[in-house]
Scaffold this active site. Structure first.
Site, PDB file in Angstrom:
ATOM      1  N   SER A 177       0.849  -1.197   0.000  1.00 36.73           N
ATOM      2  CA  SER A 177       0.000   0.000   0.000  1.00 36.73           C
ATOM      3  C   SER A 177       0.876   1.236   0.000  1.00 36.73           C
ATOM      4  O   SER A 177       2.016   1.210   0.500  1.00 36.73           O
ATOM      5  CB  SER A 177      -0.898   0.004   1.242  1.00 36.73           C
ATOM      6  OG  SER A 177      -1.509   1.272   1.431  1.00 36.73           O
ATOM      7  N   TYR A 190      -2.446  -1.043  10.297  1.00 34.22           N
ATOM      8  CA  TYR A 190      -2.541  -1.410   8.883  1.00 34.22           C
ATOM      9  C   TYR A 190      -1.291  -0.989   8.120  1.00 34.22           C
ATOM     10  O   TYR A 190      -0.695  -1.793   7.390  1.00 34.22           O
ATOM     11  CB  TYR A 190      -3.784  -0.753   8.277  1.00 34.22           C
ATOM     12  CG  TYR A 190      -3.918  -0.906   6.778  1.00 34.22           C
ATOM     13  CD1 TYR A 190      -4.464  -2.058   6.223  1.00 34.22           C
ATOM     14  CD2 TYR A 190      -3.521   0.116   5.907  1.00 34.22           C
ATOM     15  CE1 TYR A 190      -4.602  -2.202   4.845  1.00 34.22           C
ATOM     16  CE2 TYR A 190      -3.656  -0.012   4.536  1.00 34.22           C
ATOM     17  CZ  TYR A 190      -4.201  -1.175   4.009  1.00 34.22           C
ATOM     18  OH  TYR A 190      -4.330  -1.304   2.653  1.00 34.22           O
TER      19      TYR A 190
END
Length: 285
Positions: A177, A190
């Site tokens: 990400s 995350y």
């Protein structure tokens, strides 16, 4: 492509979320993209393949000639639609429900995929979850462990499960990400898992290159998937993706070509690399 600058405010009350409930529907089918046999008669296992990026990758892999095993948690309707879309491309597709945070499930799912589809050439580690919190003090031990178990433990488990079935020329592609590179104050756990995935990808690539197995990754920016309305408030959903240079969220079909490229045998001099479909954000990664 001519995409709207924003999406209507909406929320879902359960993760990982349902694509069927989203408005507008994420663009996953890439109708203008034509296959050229890049993955002819190969078999790909895609975690989180029922919707979003995973579904778009499944469709474009099928268009390139691959058969698909889709692993997903519990979004049965979404998984059935992915199977339908892959079969509409003339390829085989099976859907296997379970939790990639469970090593036993990963072993069984891979065994079932090989038994039904005959071989295994590509692993796409794509399953993930996220739970925003305003402060690190709000992140419980349970949330921390759960996020790591799904996002990075699951990738370890899947790689361990597929390696006995992989031959020289196989490909492993991990979804990281943009948050791994620029951070995210509300997604501490995350973004930490995504940073771990980048390091895992680089290290695994060095470990497996001697066996002729290529490991790379993709670090998407803000992409319109079920994880977004199942994660954020209506207000944040409405402005999602507006801060990147392109001024809009990306669509899964715009990310999938990165996975096609990294799975293709022509991508033979890349290992340990990360591609960045993120709407123009420069992250120097």
């Amino acid at each position: 492509m001519d995409e709207p600058k924003s999406v209507p405010p909406q929320v879902q009350d359960q993760q990982p979320g349902s694509q069927k409930q989203m408005t507008p529907q994420p663009a996953t089918e890439a109708p203008g993209v034509k296959g050229s046999g890049k993955l002819q008669d190969q078999v790909a296992v895609i975690t989180g393949g029922d919707s979003g990026i995973g579904r778009a990758v499944a469709v474009q892999y099928a268009r390139e000639g691959a058969d698909i095993a889709v692993l997903y948690l519990n979004e049965h309707d979404d998984a059935k639609e992915t199977v339908r879309l892959v079969e509409a491309e003339g390829r085989r597709c099976i859907a296997i429900a379970g939790d990639v945070g469970d090593e036993g499930f990963c072993r069984k799912a891979v065994g079932d995929a090989v038994a039904q589809l005959g071989r295994l050439d590509i692993l796409v580690n794509n399953a993930a979850e996220q739970h925003p919190q305003e402060s690190i003090t709000d992140i419980s031990a349970e949330q921390l462990e759960r996020t790591f178990r799904t996002n990075i433990f699951g990738q370890f488990y899947m790689v361990k499960a597929v390696l006995p079935h992989m031959k020289k020329g196989a490909r492993i592609i991990n979804t990281a990400s943009v948050t791994a590179y620029r951070g995210s104050p509300q997604l501490l756990d995350y973004s930490s898992t995504k940073g771990a995935i980048v390091a895992f990808t680089r290290s695994l690539a060095q470990s497996l290159i001697k066996d002729g197995i290529h490991v790379n990754g993709v670090a998407p920016g803000p992409i319109w998937t079920p994880l977004i309305p199942s994660t954020f408030s209506e207000e944040k959903v409405e402005s999602f993706g507006s801060s990147v240079p392109m001024g809009r969220p990306g669509q899964p079909e715009e990310v999938a070509p990165c996975y096609v490229f990294l799975a293709w045998e022509g991508c033979s001099y890349m290992a340990g690399q990360i591609l960045h479909p993120n709407g123009g954000e420069i992250i120097n990664g």
